[in-house]
Scaffold this motif. Structure first.
Motif, PDB file in Angstrom:
ATOM      1  N   ASN A 121      -7.009  -5.772   1.562  1.00 15.33           N
ATOM      2  CA  ASN A 121      -6.308  -7.054   1.586  1.00 15.33           C
ATOM      3  C   ASN A 121      -5.146  -7.024   2.571  1.00 15.33           C
ATOM      4  O   ASN A 121      -4.974  -7.937   3.370  1.00 15.33           O
ATOM      5  CB  ASN A 121      -5.801  -7.420   0.193  1.00 15.33           C
ATOM      6  N   ARG A 122      -4.347  -5.995   2.480  1.00 12.97           N
ATOM      7  CA  ARG A 122      -3.205  -5.838   3.354  1.00 12.97           C
ATOM      8  C   ARG A 122      -2.825  -4.360   3.500  1.00 12.97           C
ATOM      9  O   ARG A 122      -2.894  -3.601   2.534  1.00 12.97           O
ATOM     10  CB  ARG A 122      -1.970  -6.593   2.808  1.00 12.97           C
ATOM     11  N   ILE A 123      -2.391  -3.989   4.691  1.00 14.22           N
ATOM     12  CA  ILE A 123      -1.596  -2.778   4.855  1.00 14.22           C
ATOM     13  C   ILE A 123      -0.209  -3.124   4.329  1.00 14.22           C
ATOM     14  O   ILE A 123       0.323  -4.196   4.639  1.00 14.22           O
ATOM     15  CB  ILE A 123      -1.505  -2.369   6.334  1.00 14.22           C
ATOM     16  N   ARG A 124       0.404  -2.230   3.539  1.00 15.39           N
ATOM     17  CA  ARG A 124       1.709  -2.553   2.977  1.00 15.39           C
ATOM     18  C   ARG A 124       2.658  -1.355   3.084  1.00 15.39           C
ATOM     19  O   ARG A 124       2.229  -0.209   3.047  1.00 15.39           O
ATOM     20  CB  ARG A 124       1.577  -2.947   1.501  1.00 15.39           C
ATOM     21  N   SER A 125       3.940  -1.694   3.192  1.00 19.72           N
ATOM     22  CA  SER A 125       4.983  -0.674   3.203  1.00 19.72           C
ATOM     23  C   SER A 125       5.956  -0.937   2.065  1.00 19.72           C
ATOM     24  O   SER A 125       6.369  -2.085   1.846  1.00 19.72           O
ATOM     25  CB  SER A 125       5.726  -0.680   4.541  1.00 19.72           C
ATOM     26  N   TYR A 126       6.316   0.145   1.356  1.00 22.45           N
ATOM     27  CA  TYR A 126       7.198   0.045   0.200  1.00 22.45           C
ATOM     28  C   TYR A 126       8.437   0.914   0.402  1.00 22.45           C
ATOM     29  O   TYR A 126       8.390   1.967   1.036  1.00 22.45           O
ATOM     30  CB  TYR A 126       6.471   0.515  -1.070  1.00 22.45           C
ATOM     31  N   ASP A 127       9.525   0.478  -0.193  1.00 25.27           N
ATOM     32  CA  ASP A 127      10.766   1.239  -0.187  1.00 25.27           C
ATOM     33  C   ASP A 127      10.654   2.398  -1.172  1.00 25.27           C
ATOM     34  O   ASP A 127      10.362   2.180  -2.355  1.00 25.27           O
ATOM     35  CB  ASP A 127      11.904   0.297  -0.587  1.00 25.27           C
ATOM     36  N   LEU A 128      10.887   3.619  -0.697  1.00 23.65           N
ATOM     37  CA  LEU A 128      10.799   4.779  -1.581  1.00 23.65           C
ATOM     38  C   LEU A 128      11.796   4.688  -2.728  1.00 23.65           C
ATOM     39  O   LEU A 128      11.515   5.120  -3.843  1.00 23.65           O
ATOM     40  CB  LEU A 128      11.044   6.073  -0.798  1.00 23.65           C
ATOM     41  N   ALA A 129      12.957   4.106  -2.473  1.00 23.86           N
ATOM     42  CA  ALA A 129      14.018   4.103  -3.474  1.00 23.86           C
ATOM     43  C   ALA A 129      13.636   3.332  -4.735  1.00 23.86           C
ATOM     44  O   ALA A 129      13.996   3.734  -5.845  1.00 23.86           O
ATOM     45  CB  ALA A 129      15.300   3.531  -2.876  1.00 23.86           C
ATOM     46  N   LEU A 150       8.424  -4.179  -1.851  1.00 24.25           N
ATOM     47  CA  LEU A 150       7.600  -4.416  -0.675  1.00 24.25           C
ATOM     48  C   LEU A 150       8.499  -4.735   0.519  1.00 24.25           C
ATOM     49  O   LEU A 150       9.370  -5.606   0.440  1.00 24.25           O
ATOM     50  CB  LEU A 150       6.641  -5.572  -0.944  1.00 24.25           C
ATOM     51  N   ILE A 151       8.280  -4.034   1.655  1.00 26.65           N
ATOM     52  CA  ILE A 151       9.071  -4.254   2.864  1.00 26.65           C
ATOM     53  C   ILE A 151       8.310  -5.122   3.854  1.00 26.65           C
ATOM     54  O   ILE A 151       8.837  -6.102   4.365  1.00 26.65           O
ATOM     55  CB  ILE A 151       9.457  -2.910   3.511  1.00 26.65           C
ATOM     56  N   TRP A 152       7.077  -4.751   4.145  1.00 22.51           N
ATOM     57  CA  TRP A 152       6.248  -5.550   5.051  1.00 22.51           C
ATOM     58  C   TRP A 152       4.789  -5.393   4.672  1.00 22.51           C
ATOM     59  O   TRP A 152       4.419  -4.475   3.933  1.00 22.51           O
ATOM     60  CB  TRP A 152       6.478  -5.176   6.519  1.00 22.51           C
ATOM     61  N   GLU A 153       3.977  -6.304   5.191  1.00 24.28           N
ATOM     62  CA  GLU A 153       2.544  -6.235   4.978  1.00 24.28           C
ATOM     63  C   GLU A 153       1.836  -6.822   6.188  1.00 24.28           C
ATOM     64  O   GLU A 153       2.421  -7.566   6.979  1.00 24.28           O
ATOM     65  CB  GLU A 153       2.131  -6.962   3.704  1.00 24.28           C
ATOM     66  N   CYS A 154       0.568  -6.445   6.342  1.00 21.71           N
ATOM     67  CA  CYS A 154      -0.182  -6.893   7.512  1.00 21.71           C
ATOM     68  C   CYS A 154      -1.669  -6.865   7.213  1.00 21.71           C
ATOM     69  O   CYS A 154      -2.189  -5.876   6.677  1.00 21.71           O
ATOM     70  CB  CYS A 154       0.115  -5.990   8.709  1.00 21.71           C
ATOM     71  N   GLY A 155      -2.368  -7.944   7.519  1.00 28.48           N
ATOM     72  CA  GLY A 155      -3.812  -7.991   7.352  1.00 28.48           C
ATOM     73  C   GLY A 155      -4.527  -7.372   8.529  1.00 28.48           C
ATOM     74  O   GLY A 155      -3.920  -6.946   9.509  1.00 28.48           O
ATOM     75  N   GLY A 156      -5.855  -7.313   8.423  1.00 28.81           N
ATOM     76  CA  GLY A 156      -6.648  -6.872   9.557  1.00 28.81           C
ATOM     77  C   GLY A 156      -7.628  -5.754   9.318  1.00 28.81           C
ATOM     78  O   GLY A 156      -8.435  -5.460  10.187  1.00 28.81           O
ATOM     79  N   MET A 157      -7.601  -5.098   8.143  1.00 24.27           N
ATOM     80  CA  MET A 157      -8.524  -4.005   7.892  1.00 24.27           C
ATOM     81  C   MET A 157      -9.858  -4.531   7.348  1.00 24.27           C
ATOM     82  O   MET A 157     -10.009  -5.697   7.015  1.00 24.27           O
ATOM     83  CB  MET A 157      -7.921  -3.002   6.911  1.00 24.27           C
ATOM     84  N   THR A 158     -10.831  -3.626   7.243  1.00 17.01           N
ATOM     85  CA  THR A 158     -12.147  -3.968   6.720  1.00 17.01           C
ATOM     86  C   THR A 158     -12.202  -3.692   5.218  1.00 17.01           C
ATOM     87  O   THR A 158     -11.200  -3.355   4.591  1.00 17.01           O
ATOM     88  CB  THR A 158     -13.235  -3.139   7.417  1.00 17.01           C
ATOM     89  N   GLN A 159     -13.384  -3.781   4.644  1.00 15.55           N
ATOM     90  CA  GLN A 159     -13.587  -3.429   3.240  1.00 15.55           C
ATOM     91  C   GLN A 159     -13.527  -1.909   3.058  1.00 15.55           C
ATOM     92  O   GLN A 159     -13.614  -1.133   4.001  1.00 15.55           O
ATOM     93  CB  GLN A 159     -14.948  -3.927   2.762  1.00 15.55           C
ATOM     94  N   ASN A 160     -13.395  -1.499   1.788  1.00 11.54           N
ATOM     95  CA  ASN A 160     -13.511  -0.088   1.382  1.00 11.54           C
ATOM     96  C   ASN A 160     -12.646   0.847   2.228  1.00 11.54           C
ATOM     97  O   ASN A 160     -13.109   1.824   2.800  1.00 11.54           O
ATOM     98  CB  ASN A 160     -14.969   0.368   1.475  1.00 11.54           C
ATOM     99  N   VAL A 161     -11.379   0.557   2.292  1.00 10.18           N
ATOM    100  CA  VAL A 161     -10.480   1.331   3.144  1.00 10.18           C
ATOM    101  C   VAL A 161     -10.300   2.750   2.609  1.00 10.18           C
ATOM    102  O   VAL A 161     -10.061   2.957   1.422  1.00 10.18           O
ATOM    103  CB  VAL A 161      -9.117   0.616   3.268  1.00 10.18           C
ATOM    104  N   ILE A 162     -10.411   3.730   3.504  1.00 15.59           N
ATOM    105  CA  ILE A 162     -10.245   5.141   3.153  1.00 15.59           C
ATOM    106  C   ILE A 162      -9.213   5.847   4.039  1.00 15.59           C
ATOM    107  O   ILE A 162      -8.376   6.607   3.530  1.00 15.59           O
ATOM    108  CB  ILE A 162     -11.597   5.882   3.199  1.00 15.59           C
ATOM    109  N   PRO A 163      -9.224   5.693   5.366  1.00 19.21           N
ATOM    110  CA  PRO A 163      -8.327   6.500   6.213  1.00 19.21           C
ATOM    111  C   PRO A 163      -6.850   6.332   5.872  1.00 19.21           C
ATOM    112  O   PRO A 163      -6.393   5.242   5.499  1.00 19.21           O
ATOM    113  CB  PRO A 163      -8.634   5.978   7.618  1.00 19.21           C
ATOM    114  N   THR A 164      -6.103   7.419   6.044  1.00 22.78           N
ATOM    115  CA  THR A 164      -4.670   7.463   5.795  1.00 22.78           C
ATOM    116  C   THR A 164      -3.899   7.157   7.081  1.00 22.78           C
ATOM    117  O   THR A 164      -4.279   7.618   8.153  1.00 22.78           O
ATOM    118  CB  THR A 164      -4.281   8.861   5.266  1.00 22.78           C
ATOM    119  N   PRO A 165      -2.792   6.404   6.999  1.00 21.72           N
ATOM    120  CA  PRO A 165      -2.005   6.101   8.202  1.00 21.72           C
ATOM    121  C   PRO A 165      -1.380   7.359   8.817  1.00 21.72           C
ATOM    122  O   PRO A 165      -1.115   8.348   8.131  1.00 21.72           O
ATOM    123  CB  PRO A 165      -0.910   5.165   7.677  1.00 21.72           C
ATOM    124  N   VAL A 166      -1.113   7.273  10.129  1.00 20.06           N
ATOM    125  CA  VAL A 166      -0.324   8.273  10.843  1.00 20.06           C
ATOM    126  C   VAL A 166       0.741   7.533  11.646  1.00 20.06           C
ATOM    127  O   VAL A 166       0.647   6.311  11.850  1.00 20.06           O
ATOM    128  CB  VAL A 166      -1.185   9.171  11.761  1.00 20.06           C
TER     129      VAL A 166
END
Length: 453
Positions: free
Chosen positions: A271-279, A283-299
């Motif tokens: 649905n979305r790539i999302r970034s969260y505050d560790l503290a 939710l800090i930001w989000e972005c669409g654009g991925m496919t179904q069944n997401v597996i790979p980890t960000p770098v």
């Protein structure tokens, strides 16, 4: 004539629907949790000067999590052999108990991996196993849980696909629905906490590995029920916060990056790539654009997060860090690639080059991490079969293992240059591990230590 990789302008990245998310701290009952407001467009949170820093990196003498000492699949300090066979450059080879695809985690003279064993009556034993790095002998085994799983797994999967994480004093292992567990590196049980039972798409099994960030263990549970991300105190197992996610089943693992002095947890998603505050998990930001069944980890590199997916479509996006809000379709997306991206394996980031396979196929591409320019495009790794294991980089080479026992070795030059294809009598789903002059390959039956004779 074969079509080439498609490099899209950022504004063409596909939008997807996002939803509200709810964050709960350990001091706040769920019933009182506030619903976060819908995120604003990226222009409302445009950054000034951005400073980013890697989080949780260690020196190349260790491999503390499944993506290695730099969190991106590379270990420039290592220089393992480029050729081997069952009779050449094998330091040791040992059979492994049970089944599993967890990547071996290594700190000093100890190797940690996870297994699951059928103990009859529908029940399985979920174990953390420690081996001696010198000879592969088992130092200790601890049964973290024993139960009848609430559902099965993919025919090519197992009940132990997750990888552990260590800081050299303790090792943390998540078995998903079977809980989160902590042991001393010498095998002494410290604590265990239950996690929510998951209901995965088509009962394909679970697979998200935990992330150690400072004094927190981050757990991701994306499934067909109420998905969540949560932080647990690494010393006690107490939950510090949890945030509910508008997300379907994924098998990705979270990653961390420091942005302007604050740590963000970035999670890939359908649905979305999302970034969260560790503290606190906001939710800090989000972005669409991925496919179904997401597996790979960000770098991460160059002030950007790189996220990929490759099931029923292809997507790789470079997202500029420092923004807030909804980044879909904005200039916060520096560039995207729309062909040849991976389904299971995560991209390798090595010397500012991104290496990635095409879906499950032994077909490799390489792109410049700064510009997105394609350096080589969907080149076939002759002799290899399907690839689940993520590529790793060490000693100026790229190592890619397949499911039938072959490992291709290429030069890290930005050109497609295969120097060897090596064969062993096993199949590899776990990601290779490179430390010093050694390469570790966890197979379906054996663990190999490869080193120059």
């Amino acid at each position: 004539m074969r079509s080439r990789l498609l490099l899209f302008p950022a504004f063409l990245i596909m939008a997807s629907c996002g939803g509200q998310e709810t964050t709960t701290s350990s001091a706040q009952p769920a019933a009182a949790a506030e619903t976060a407001p819908a995120v604003a467009p990226a222009s409302a949170g445009a950054p000034g000067e951005i400073q980013t820093a890697a989080v949780g990196t260690v020196d190349g003498a260790h491999w503390p999590n499944w993506r290695g000492p730099e969190g991106n699949g590379s270990n420039p300090a290592a220089s393992p052999p480029t050729t081997w066979s069952e009779t050449e450059n094998i330091k040791w080879k040992v059979p492994l108990p049970g089944t599993g695809q967890s990547t071996p985690i290594i700190w000093g003279d100890k190797i940690f991996l996870l297994t699951a064993s059928d103990v009859g009556g529908g029940a399985w034993a979920f174990e953390v196993v420690c081996l001696n790095r010198a000879d592969g002998s088992i130092a200790w085994r601890q049964e973290a849980a024993r139960e009848v799983p609430q559902e099965g797994h993919h025919p090519t999967g197992s009940f132990a696909p997750y990888s552990a994480v260590t800081d050299g004093q303790f090792v943390w292992a998540s078995f998903g629905s079977r809980g989160l567990h902590c042991y001393g590196v010498n095998g002494n049980h410290q604590w265990s906490v239950p996690l929510e039972k998951m209901r995965m798409k088509r009962s394909f099994g679970e697979g998200s590995s935990p992330l150690l960030v400072n004094d927190s263990i981050i757990i991701l549970q994306d499934h067909e029920g109420d998905s969540r991300i949560a932080a647990y105190d690494k010393s006690t197992g107490e939950m510090r916060w949890e945030t509910r996610r508008d997300e379907q089943t994924t098998w990705t693992s979270p990653a961390a990056i420091e942005v302007n002095g604050a740590i963000q947890i970035v999670v890939n998603g359908t649905n979305r790539i999302r970034s969260y505050d560790l503290a606190g998990g906001a939710l800090i930001w989000e972005c669409g654009g991925m496919t179904q069944n997401v597996i790979p980890t960000p770098v991460f590199a160059n002030g950007m997060a790189y996220c990929a997916s490759g099931f029923r479509g292809h997507a790789l996006a470079a997202i500029k860090l420092g923004h807030t809000g909804d980044l879909t379709g904005t200039d916060a997306v520096a560039w995207t690639i729309g062909q040849g991206t991976p389904y299971v394996a995560s991209p390798l980031l090595y010397d500012n080059r991104l290496y990635f396979v095409d879906t499950l196929k032994p077909v490799l591409s390489c792109a410049d991490a700064v510009t997105g320019n394609v350096l080589f495009d969907r080149e076939t790794l002759e002799g290899l079969a399907n690839v689940y294991a993520s590529p790793v980089g060490a000693g100026g080479h790229i190592y890619i293992a397949d499911r039938e026992g072959k490992t291709a070795v290429l030069k890290n030059t930005g050109e497609f240059n295969v120097v060897a294809v090596n064969t062993l009598n096993d199949g590899f789903d776990a990601t290779p591990v490179a430390i010093a002059n050694e390469l570790y390959l966890r197979g379906q039956q054996f663990l190999y230590c490869i080193a120059a004779s």
